[in-house]
Scaffold this motif. Structure first.
Motif, PDB file in Angstrom:
ATOM      1  N   ASP A   1      -7.592  -0.050   1.238  1.00  0.00           N
ATOM      2  CA  ASP A   1      -7.001  -1.650   2.603  1.00  0.00           C
ATOM      3  C   ASP A   1      -6.272  -1.719   2.007  1.00  0.00           C
ATOM      4  O   ASP A   1      -6.488  -2.202   0.313  1.00  0.00           O
ATOM      5  CB  ASP A   1      -8.561  -2.526   2.933  1.00  0.00           C
ATOM      6  CG  ASP A   1      -9.506  -1.423   3.509  1.00  0.00           C
ATOM      7  OD1 ASP A   1      -9.340  -0.238   4.289  1.00  0.00           O
ATOM      8  OD2 ASP A   1     -10.521  -1.470   3.321  1.00  0.00           O
TER       9      ASP A   1
ATOM     10  N   ASN B   1      -5.545   1.151   6.341  1.00  0.00           N
ATOM     11  CA  ASN B   1      -6.289   1.700   5.502  1.00  0.00           C
ATOM     12  C   ASN B   1      -5.295   2.972   4.802  1.00  0.00           C
ATOM     13  O   ASN B   1      -5.725   3.261   3.907  1.00  0.00           O
ATOM     14  CB  ASN B   1      -8.323   1.788   5.429  1.00  0.00           C
ATOM     15  CG  ASN B   1      -7.106   3.019   6.507  1.00  0.00           C
ATOM     16  OD1 ASN B   1      -6.398   3.672   7.337  1.00  0.00           O
ATOM     17  ND2 ASN B   1      -8.425   4.329   7.621  1.00  0.00           N
TER      18      ASN B   1
ATOM     19  N   GLU C   1      -3.411  -5.021   3.226  1.00  0.00           N
ATOM     20  CA  GLU C   1      -2.309  -5.970   4.325  1.00  0.00           C
ATOM     21  C   GLU C   1      -1.533  -6.326   4.175  1.00  0.00           C
ATOM     22  O   GLU C   1      -0.739  -6.377   2.601  1.00  0.00           O
ATOM     23  CB  GLU C   1      -2.858  -7.179   5.050  1.00  0.00           C
ATOM     24  CG  GLU C   1      -2.877  -7.994   6.164  1.00  0.00           C
ATOM     25  CD  GLU C   1      -3.469  -9.309   6.218  1.00  0.00           C
ATOM     26  OE1 GLU C   1      -3.043  -9.566   7.346  1.00  0.00           O
ATOM     27  OE2 GLU C   1      -4.501  -9.342   6.410  1.00  0.00           O
TER      28      GLU C   1
ATOM     29  N   LYS D   1      -2.115  -4.812   8.598  1.00  0.00           N
ATOM     30  CA  LYS D   1      -3.222  -3.967   7.889  1.00  0.00           C
ATOM     31  C   LYS D   1      -4.083  -2.759   8.450  1.00  0.00           C
ATOM     32  O   LYS D   1      -4.625  -2.599   9.439  1.00  0.00           O
ATOM     33  CB  LYS D   1      -4.346  -4.578   8.561  1.00  0.00           C
ATOM     34  CG  LYS D   1      -5.595  -4.844   7.596  1.00  0.00           C
ATOM     35  CD  LYS D   1      -6.311  -6.630   8.387  1.00  0.00           C
ATOM     36  CE  LYS D   1      -8.249  -6.303   8.079  1.00  0.00           C
ATOM     37  NZ  LYS D   1      -9.253  -7.117   8.145  1.00  0.00           N
TER      38      LYS D   1
END
Length: 319
Positions: free
Chosen positions: A84, A61, A86, A59
């Protein structure tokens, strides 16, 4: 599928390539631009790695944790942004039976959360031609504006992640951060490919089966073709502008056609298939050895519909 642990100048038109700011892979900064550190900006790298029984989750940014080139600049008005994401990486990769080009996917993700996304746009925006520009090659680097980390940013577009900083080749700043006082002339785990296999720098074991054999630079097995491109192909000689200017020759170097090999590593002492980022073509691997996770798939058509400027669309075909 098999689980791995059970064990594949004539014209170059460079004068026109100076306009090469594509919607999918725009120029960032020149390698001569001064460095900009994350500290210069309020944004900071935020990356967290976790695992469960089946997957590793990253995860992030996507903001780099090392110096970058100067963004924005006159040729690429997109600053490095936090995006962002994931990613999900399988812990038990599965080998594919055939080579899968990485163009529809982000190839992988570094330990700092920065994407490894090496694919380029196609000649005259025609994926059917099969001729793909290679931004990491020496001939094109300055025209694509990659910085000293062999990276640049993505622009505005319906399927792009604006300002996403991503690597096309050797991520020098990341390697320096990971190497620390131990130095970088050794095998360094840089991150993971979308199929779950680890990605290393350009060092590997001298003997792939012996952890005590010391480290050597591993070499790609691709080489530049000789002569001119064939009739109907982009005009000019094989000069490295396109991925298809190169050919794989088994045994020419240490690595296979995926720019990887099966070997032991400090993190995988029993051995595993591993990719390498090399100083020569293909730089970052361009094909998957295993099945990529869907979390890495581009939100649009990938590099198949990447925009190219009118100047490149005028690149003639070989008579």
């Amino acid at each position: 599928m098999k689980n791995l642990h059970n064990k594949k100048s004539a014209r170059t038109m460079l004068a026109t390539i100076g306009l090469i700011c594509t919607v999918f892979f725009p120029p960032a900064c020149s390698k001569n631009n001064g460095p900009e550190t994350p500290a210069d900006n309020a944004l900071k790298n935020e990356t967290r790695l976790t695992t469960d029984a089946d997957y590793r989750y990253i995860k992030t940014n996507g903001y780099p944790d090392h110096e970058t080139g100067e963004f924005p600049n006159p040729f690429c008005p997109f600053e490095v942004s936090a995006v962002d994401e994931e990613y999900r990486v399988p812990l038990n990769p599965e080998l594919l039976d055939t080579m899968l080009p990485a163009g529809a996917y982000i190839f992988g993700v570094a330990l700092n959360g920065v994407a490894v996304d090496p694919a380029g746009p196609f000649w005259n925006r025609n994926a059917a031609s099969g001729w793909e520009f290679h931004p990491a090659t020496d001939t094109l680097q300055r025209f694509f504006g990659v910085d000293f980390n062999n990276a640049h940013t993505q622009p505005v577009g319906p399927f792009t992640m604006e300002g996403l900083y991503h690597y096309h080749g050797m991520p020098n700043g990341l390697i320096e951060e990971l190497a620390g006082s131990a130095g970088n002339e050794r095998m360094i785990l840089l991150g993971y490919a979308a199929d779950g296999f680890p990605v290393y720098n350009n060092y590997g074991l001298a003997d792939p089966t012996d952890l005590s054999s010391g480290y050597v630079q591993v070499q790609s097995s691709y080489k530049l073709k000789a002569g001119n491109r064939a009739s109907g192909e982009p005009q000019g000689k094989y000069d490295g502008v396109f991925v298809q200017d190169f050919e794989y020759e088994q045994g020419h170097g240490d690595l296979d056609q995926y720019n990887g090999r099966f070997a032991k590593t400090p993190e995988y002492p029993e051995g595993i298939f591993q990719y390498h980022i090399t100083s020569a073509f293909p730089h970052s691997p361009l094909y998957f050895r295993g099945k990529p996770d869907i979390s890495f798939r581009h939100k649009g058509p990938g590099n198949e519909m990447a925009e190219v400027p009118p100047a490149l669309n005028n690149w003639p075909a070989q008579p």
